[in-house]
Design a protein around this motif. Structure first.
Motif, mmCIF file in Angstrom:
data_model
loop_
_atom_site.group_PDB
_atom_site.id
_atom_site.type_symbol
_atom_site.label_atom_id
_atom_site.label_comp_id
_atom_site.label_asym_id
_atom_site.label_seq_id
_atom_site.Cartn_x
_atom_site.Cartn_y
_atom_site.Cartn_z
ATOM 1 N N VAL A 190 0.838 -1.204 0.000
ATOM 2 C CA VAL A 190 0.000 0.000 0.000
ATOM 3 C C VAL A 190 0.876 1.259 0.000
ATOM 4 N N GLY A 191 1.887 1.278 0.866
ATOM 5 C CA GLY A 191 2.771 2.444 0.955
ATOM 6 C C GLY A 191 3.513 2.687 -0.346
ATOM 7 N N ALA A 192 4.026 1.619 -0.961
ATOM 8 C CA ALA A 192 4.756 1.754 -2.231
ATOM 9 C C ALA A 192 3.824 2.260 -3.330
ATOM 10 N N ALA A 193 2.584 1.764 -3.359
ATOM 11 C CA ALA A 193 1.614 2.210 -4.364
ATOM 12 C C ALA A 193 1.276 3.693 -4.160
ATOM 13 N N LEU A 194 1.117 4.104 -2.909
ATOM 14 C CA LEU A 194 0.866 5.520 -2.604
ATOM 15 C C LEU A 194 2.027 6.376 -3.093
ATOM 16 N N MET A 195 3.260 5.941 -2.792
ATOM 17 C CA MET A 195 4.432 6.723 -3.171
ATOM 18 C C MET A 195 4.579 6.812 -4.689
#
Length: 146
Positions: free
Chosen positions: A86-91
C-alpha cells in the motif's frame, strides 16, 4: 485485501477519510497530538488516498515549497495493511503526480524506523537524525527522472 485503489484529490474531498487514517496511525498508534497532526497545510496540498474496496487504508499529501521540489508529507498506512504494498503504491502515485506538476525532486522527513522502506524506493538520507513530534526522523530526497 480486495481491490486497492489510489486516487488523488483535494482536502475537501478526502478530509474525512484521510483524517481517519492519520488519526489511527499518528495520534492513536504513535501518540502525536491532534494539534500537531492537523497543521493547517492540508488545503494547500494534493491529497492521496488508498482504499481497499472503499475502506480508507492509507494516505499521503504532496506540497510544493519550491516549484520544482515536492515535499511528501503525512504518509500513513493502517497497521493491518502494512507490508502489502500500500505504501509503495501511494508513493508511486505521489511521484507520478509530482512529475506531472513539473517537480524534478522530492523530499520528505521519514521516521527512522521506515527509512529502509524509502531507501528501497530510491530515496537517499541527507541529514542526521532529528526529532519531530517526539519521534526520530531523517531528511530524505529523491531525484525524479523526466
Amino acid at each position: 485485501m480486495g481491490d486497492l485503489e489510489i486516487s488523488a484529490g483535494t482536502w475537501d474531498a478526502f478530509e474525512d477519510a484521510a483524517t481517519a487514517v492519520r488519526t489511527a496511525v499518528f495520534v492513536e498508534e504513535q501518540g502525536v497530538s491532534e494539534d500537531e497532526e492537523l497543521d493547517g497545510n492540508d488545503s494547500d496540498a494534493v491529497q492521496f488516498l488508498a482504499r481497499d474496496d472503499e475502506y480508507p487504508v492509507g494516505t499521503a499529501r504532496l506540497r510544493f515549497p519550491e516549484s520544482t521540489v515536492g515535499k511528501v508529507e503525512r504518509v500513513a498506512v493502517r497497521e493491518p495493511y502494512r507490508g502489502d504494498g500500500v505504501g509503495a503504491a501511494l508513493m508511486r502515485a505521489v511521484e507520478d503526480a509530482a512529475r506531472d506538476d513539473g517537480a524534478t525532486e522530492l523530499k520528505l522527513h521519514a521516521q527512522t524506523h521506515v527509512e529502509p522502506f524509502y531507501q528501497q524506493l530510491g530515496y537517499e538520507t541527507v541529514s542526521d537524525e532529528f526529532e519531530e513530534a517526539g519521534i526520530p526522523h531523517v531528511k530524505m530526497r529523491k531525484q525524479l527522472d523526466g
